[in-house]
Design a protein around this motif. Structure first.
Motif, PDB file in Angstrom:
ATOM      1  N   LEU A 194       0.839  -1.192   0.000  1.00 14.87           N
ATOM      2  CA  LEU A 194       0.000   0.000   0.000  1.00 14.87           C
ATOM      3  C   LEU A 194       0.878   1.248   0.000  1.00 14.87           C
ATOM      4  CD1 LEU A 194      -2.644  -1.048   2.680  1.00 14.87           C
ATOM      5  CD2 LEU A 194      -3.077  -0.774   0.231  1.00 14.87           C
ATOM      6  N   ASP A 195       0.717   2.082  -0.993  1.00 15.56           N
ATOM      7  CA  ASP A 195       1.436   3.352  -1.042  1.00 15.56           C
ATOM      8  C   ASP A 195       0.405   4.476  -1.042  1.00 15.56           C
ATOM      9  OD1 ASP A 195       3.009   5.553  -1.435  1.00 15.56           O
ATOM     10  OD2 ASP A 195       4.227   4.668  -3.048  1.00 15.56           O
ATOM     11  N   PHE A 196      -0.064   4.815   0.158  1.00 14.64           N
ATOM     12  CA  PHE A 196      -1.159   5.771   0.280  1.00 14.64           C
ATOM     13  C   PHE A 196      -0.709   7.209   0.015  1.00 14.64           C
ATOM     14  CE2 PHE A 196       0.661   4.956   4.469  1.00 14.64           C
ATOM     15  CZ  PHE A 196       0.929   6.230   4.935  1.00 14.64           C
ATOM     16  N   ARG A 240       1.346   8.040  -2.651  1.00 19.34           N
ATOM     17  CA  ARG A 240       1.386   8.218  -4.107  1.00 19.34           C
ATOM     18  C   ARG A 240       0.104   7.781  -4.802  1.00 19.34           C
ATOM     19  NH1 ARG A 240       6.381   4.965  -6.079  1.00 19.34           N
ATOM     20  NH2 ARG A 240       5.598   5.732  -8.087  1.00 19.34           N
ATOM     21  N   HIS A 241      -0.655   6.878  -4.160  1.00 19.10           N
ATOM     22  CA  HIS A 241      -1.825   6.318  -4.839  1.00 19.10           C
ATOM     23  C   HIS A 241      -3.103   6.624  -4.054  1.00 19.10           C
ATOM     24  CE1 HIS A 241       0.937   4.401  -7.523  1.00 19.10           C
ATOM     25  NE2 HIS A 241       1.469   3.650  -6.574  1.00 19.10           N
ATOM     26  N   GLU A 242      -3.963   7.420  -4.637  1.00 20.15           N
ATOM     27  CA  GLU A 242      -5.187   7.859  -3.981  1.00 20.15           C
ATOM     28  C   GLU A 242      -6.100   6.681  -3.639  1.00 20.15           C
ATOM     29  OE1 GLU A 242      -7.805  10.516  -2.256  1.00 20.15           O
ATOM     30  OE2 GLU A 242      -5.800  10.922  -3.044  1.00 20.15           O
ATOM     31  N   HIS A 243      -6.127   5.674  -4.499  1.00 23.62           N
ATOM     32  CA  HIS A 243      -7.039   4.547  -4.244  1.00 23.62           C
ATOM     33  C   HIS A 243      -6.597   3.751  -3.006  1.00 23.62           C
ATOM     34  CE1 HIS A 243      -4.137   1.661  -6.035  1.00 23.62           C
ATOM     35  NE2 HIS A 243      -3.913   2.615  -6.920  1.00 23.62           N
ATOM     36  N   ASP A 244      -5.277   3.693  -2.755  1.00 26.13           N
ATOM     37  CA  ASP A 244      -4.800   3.019  -1.538  1.00 26.13           C
ATOM     38  C   ASP A 244      -5.247   3.789  -0.301  1.00 26.13           C
ATOM     39  OD1 ASP A 244      -3.581   0.969  -2.898  1.00 26.13           O
ATOM     40  OD2 ASP A 244      -1.567   1.818  -2.792  1.00 26.13           O
TER      41      ASP A 244
END
Length: 212
Positions: A182-184, A186-190
């Motif tokens: 999980l890369d919250f 960089r990634h909005e969905h995470d």
């Protein structure tokens, strides 16, 4: 009586605690308790000479955590912190000499006797490789002297401590997130999926003021 939400985020250095705390604060409109790191005058010296500066470093952190939680106790607002005060013992046990740790533990017990306790814990964990990458990206000068073995041992300390915490506090939910997958940041969905899981946990037993 409905409990006021108080979330504490924990995990090893570089895992993303502050970034997630800021996101939670914004999403739920919670007060943000952010650990004072750069202001610690002993931290740079600690990473160059742990034996000499560990006690001063840990005491500075403990006193600042205590002050923030004392302030929180006065006005009982929904809050999220990028630490749990128990981290003081995790770090102190790793860095202090036996006699220093005994003194530190006594002070810790006195200060935390009537502390407000989080009713949700978020535990972020990641591999050593991921932690080192994130530490490098944020570029704190004093962390350049951090030894990989220290970070690796600290991560193991957290794993053991969290297992013990869950066994001793079965009524406090612990949400675990693997930050290798999980890369919250960089990634909005995470981030969205994590916030949804946090919201569901809060709804099960802690009153919230809604989301933004």
């Amino acid at each position: 009586m409905e409990r006021v939400p108080f979330i504490a985020i924990e995990g090893p250095i570089g895992v993303g605690k502050t970034s997630l705390a800021k996101a939670i604060s914004a999403y739920f409109s919670f007060e943000l308790l952010k650990e004072i790191v750069d202001e610690n005058p002993f931290l740079g010296k600690f990473y160059t000479n742990k034996e000499e500066w560990s006690f001063q470093t840990e005491m500075f952190f403990l006193c600042n955590r205590y002050k923030q939680l004392e302030d929180l106790k006065q006005h009982r607002q929904p809050a999220v912190a990028d630490y749990h005060i128990f981290k003081s013992l995790i770090f102190a046990r790793r860095t202090l000499k036996t006699d220093e740790f005994e003194k530190f533990s006594k002070i810790y017990d006195i200060l935390t006797a009537d502390m407000p306790q989080p009713n949700v814990i978020i535990y972020l964990h990641a591999s050593l490789e991921t932690l080192l990458k994130r530490i490098e990206i944020r570029g704190r000068a004093f962390e350049k002297n951090m030894q990989e073995t220290y970070l690796q041992k600290l991560s193991a300390d957290y794993g053991r401590f969290m297992s013990r915490f869950e066994a001793e506090h079965p009524n406090i939910p612990v949400l675990k997130f693997d930050c290798d997958t999980l890369d919250f940041i960089r990634h909005e969905h995470d981030l969205k999926s994590m916030l949804q899981e946090i919201a569901l946990t809060l709804q099960k037993g802690v009153h919230t003021h809604g989301t933004s």
